[in-house]
Write a protein that holds these residues in place. Structure first.
Motif, PDB file in Angstrom:
ATOM      1  N   VAL A 128      26.558  31.456  15.367  1.00  0.00           N
ATOM      2  CA  VAL A 128      27.030  31.750  14.014  1.00  0.00           C
ATOM      3  C   VAL A 128      28.194  30.820  13.699  1.00  0.00           C
ATOM      4  N   ALA A 129      28.120  30.160  12.564  1.00  0.00           N
ATOM      5  CA  ALA A 129      29.177  29.239  12.159  1.00  0.00           C
ATOM      6  C   ALA A 129      29.417  29.370  10.664  1.00  0.00           C
ATOM      7  N   VAL A 130      30.612  28.976  10.227  1.00  0.00           N
ATOM      8  CA  VAL A 130      30.937  28.957   8.805  1.00  0.00           C
ATOM      9  C   VAL A 130      31.457  27.581   8.434  1.00  0.00           C
ATOM     10  N   CYS A 131      31.112  27.167   7.227  1.00  0.00           N
ATOM     11  CA  CYS A 131      31.617  25.893   6.703  1.00  0.00           C
ATOM     12  C   CYS A 131      31.303  25.841   5.217  1.00  0.00           C
ATOM     13  N   GLU A 132      32.296  25.582   4.396  1.00  0.00           N
ATOM     14  CA  GLU A 132      32.046  25.493   2.959  1.00  0.00           C
ATOM     15  C   GLU A 132      31.204  24.268   2.606  1.00  0.00           C
ATOM     16  N   LYS A 180      27.959  19.174   6.307  1.00  0.00           N
ATOM     17  CA  LYS A 180      28.786  18.973   7.505  1.00  0.00           C
ATOM     18  C   LYS A 180      28.444  20.010   8.564  1.00  0.00           C
ATOM     19  N   GLY A 181      28.275  21.267   8.137  1.00  0.00           N
ATOM     20  CA  GLY A 181      27.952  22.336   9.080  1.00  0.00           C
ATOM     21  C   GLY A 181      26.637  22.108   9.781  1.00  0.00           C
ATOM     22  N   ILE A 182      25.620  21.700   9.018  1.00  0.00           N
ATOM     23  CA  ILE A 182      24.311  21.434   9.615  1.00  0.00           C
ATOM     24  C   ILE A 182      24.390  20.269  10.595  1.00  0.00           C
ATOM     25  N   GLN A 183      25.123  19.247  10.238  1.00  0.00           N
ATOM     26  CA  GLN A 183      25.265  18.083  11.121  1.00  0.00           C
ATOM     27  C   GLN A 183      25.849  18.475  12.477  1.00  0.00           C
ATOM     28  N   LYS A 184      26.750  19.447  12.474  1.00  0.00           N
ATOM     29  CA  LYS A 184      27.370  19.887  13.726  1.00  0.00           C
ATOM     30  C   LYS A 184      26.461  20.792  14.547  1.00  0.00           C
ATOM     31  N   LEU A 185      25.473  21.409  13.893  1.00  0.00           N
ATOM     32  CA  LEU A 185      24.618  22.388  14.572  1.00  0.00           C
ATOM     33  C   LEU A 185      23.229  21.857  14.937  1.00  0.00           C
ATOM     34  N   LYS A 186      22.761  20.843  14.237  1.00  0.00           N
ATOM     35  CA  LYS A 186      21.343  20.494  14.303  1.00  0.00           C
ATOM     36  C   LYS A 186      20.862  20.022  15.676  1.00  0.00           C
ATOM     37  N   ASP A 187      21.697  19.352  16.424  1.00  0.00           N
ATOM     38  CA  ASP A 187      21.229  18.802  17.699  1.00  0.00           C
ATOM     39  C   ASP A 187      20.989  19.869  18.764  1.00  0.00           C
ATOM     40  N   GLU A 188      21.614  21.020  18.630  1.00  0.00           N
ATOM     41  CA  GLU A 188      21.530  22.064  19.652  1.00  0.00           C
ATOM     42  C   GLU A 188      20.667  23.249  19.231  1.00  0.00           C
ATOM     43  N   HIS A 189      20.035  23.154  18.055  1.00  0.00           N
ATOM     44  CA  HIS A 189      19.272  24.298  17.555  1.00  0.00           C
ATOM     45  C   HIS A 189      17.925  23.874  17.002  1.00  0.00           C
ATOM     46  N   GLU A 190      16.996  24.825  16.954  1.00  0.00           N
ATOM     47  CA  GLU A 190      15.649  24.558  16.459  1.00  0.00           C
ATOM     48  C   GLU A 190      15.471  24.979  15.006  1.00  0.00           C
ATOM     49  N   VAL A 191      16.224  25.977  14.567  1.00  0.00           N
ATOM     50  CA  VAL A 191      16.153  26.466  13.184  1.00  0.00           C
ATOM     51  C   VAL A 191      17.571  26.798  12.722  1.00  0.00           C
ATOM     52  N   ILE A 192      17.883  26.449  11.471  1.00  0.00           N
ATOM     53  CA  ILE A 192      19.161  26.854  10.885  1.00  0.00           C
ATOM     54  C   ILE A 192      18.882  27.715   9.661  1.00  0.00           C
ATOM     55  N   LEU A 193      19.514  28.877   9.621  1.00  0.00           N
ATOM     56  CA  LEU A 193      19.434  29.779   8.472  1.00  0.00           C
ATOM     57  C   LEU A 193      20.692  29.614   7.636  1.00  0.00           C
ATOM     58  N   LEU A 194      20.519  29.297   6.362  1.00  0.00           N
ATOM     59  CA  LEU A 194      21.642  29.167   5.439  1.00  0.00           C
ATOM     60  C   LEU A 194      21.795  30.474   4.666  1.00  0.00           C
TER      61      LEU A 194
END
Length: 353
Positions: free
Chosen positions: A112-116, A120-134
């Motif tokens: 779980v992460a927060v970013c306005e 930028k938030g996706i860029q920090k999460l994408k390499d370590e995850h398979e799906v991102i929920l916004l």
């Protein structure tokens, strides 16, 4: 009074509508850039302000996608921090917001992460995850999500609604065209084909857009601090503390359980004060009934974990009422499969357009 105030705001609706229309047009034309990512991105959002059930719907998707490594990215409404913050055991509602804190405490295998700045938030999460929920990002068009789940409340979808500031709509109903699936939340368990057709026609959905209906599933009460589960008893005195956008469904449910409600209602995401909690406790302690509890929502409960408020409430019967999105049986298979098919087949690419 509110009705007349909204009438006074009507001239500003023209300005707001023009700004929203031009902004969306510029994104559609590519004048404003949207970032696309080489992974499945699912956005959960709405056209109206608050109360449509985004949090339980996001939780539904987490459970549906349990075989994938999932991250939830939220703006973190109401937090006192800025920038990208990754939730950890030290997180509070003040550092990440109440809804992200709820996700973090409930789903230990989900990041779980927060970013306005969602890009930028996706860029920090994408390499370590398979799906991102916004969470709540339908109007955040700087990101082009591969799949948009758009929510509408059943009780409001057939009513006439106006744009902000006179009304509650963030953008016109035409914004529905960006959605791959539309979920009508807080629906009755049984809905006629006629009403379903009326709603579909109002939204002008295409054959490629999935329409599904869901209702609220109420769970056993959980003690806010110990996790103890109990069932709600009839004829109990319930001191109801809320800071949510729409209390009507909750109050209807409690009324059906034949309890006596003593409401203490505040605006959505309200940060409770010691004075407000003390006022609730005064009424609670004065009431002569032996069968009495303090009840809140799961989201509101995250803001009651603050040390000062916890000290006031710790030894009292304070419970929250967990809820879950339950997709109607007639729609569940199609709704689930459309999302699973998207995640399984999402192409790997990375471009700005």
């Amino acid at each position: 009074m509110l009705k007349y105030l909204r009438l006074l705001l009507l001239p500003f609706n023209v300005v707001y509508a023009l700004v929203v229309y031009v902004r969306n047009l510029f994104f559609d034309w590519g004048i404003f850039q949207s970032a696309s990512f080489d992974m499945p991105i699912i956005c959960v959002g709405n056209l109206a302000v608050g109360g449509s059930g985004k949090t339980p719907t996001t939780e539904y998707l987490v459970r549906l996608l349990s075989e994938y490594k999932v991250a939830i990215l939220s703006r973190g409404y109401g937090r006192k921090t800025k920038g990208f913050v990754l939730a950890n055991d030290a997180a509070t509602a003040e550092t990440i917001g109440d809804e992200p804190l709820q996700y973090y405490r409930k789903f230990k295998n989900v990041t779980v992460a927060v970013c306005e700045d969602r890009v930028k938030g996706i860029q920090k999460l994408k390499d370590e995850h398979e799906v991102i929920l916004l969470d709540d990002a339908y109007q955040h068009r700087k990101v082009q999500a591969g799949f948009n789940v758009l929510l509408f409340e059943f009780s409001k979808i057939t009513r006439f609604q106006m744009l902000m500031p006179a009304g509650n709509l963030r953008e016109p109903f035409s914004g529905v065209k960006r959605a791959q699936a539309v979920l009508i939340t807080k629906s009755p368990s049984k809905i006629s084909d006629k009403i379903k057709a009326e709603i579909s026609n109002k939204l002008r959905l295409t054959s490629q857009q999935e329409l599904a209906f869901s209702c609220i599933g109420y769970q056993k009460l959980k003690h806010l601090y110990t996790g103890e589960e109990i069932r709600l008893e009839a004829e109990q005195e319930v001191f109801l503390l809320t800071g949510i956008a729409n209390t009507a469904p909750l109050k209807q449910y409690l009324a059906a359980q034949q309890v006596n409600i003593h409401p203490f209602e505040y605006p959505d995401h309200h940060r409770f004060t010691e004075k407000e909690i003390a006022a609730l406790l005064t009424d609670y302690k004065r009431h002569p009934a032996k069968k009495k509890i303090i009840l809140t929502t799961e989201k509101d409960g995250q803001r009651l974990l603050d040390d000062k408020l916890r000290d006031l409430l710790l030894n009292l019967p304070i419970y929250y009422l967990p809820i879950a999105t339950e997709i109607n049986a007639a729609d569940k298979c199609r709704f689930d499969q459309k999302i699973l098919d998207y995640v399984a087949s999402a192409k790997r690419f990375d471009k700005i357009h």
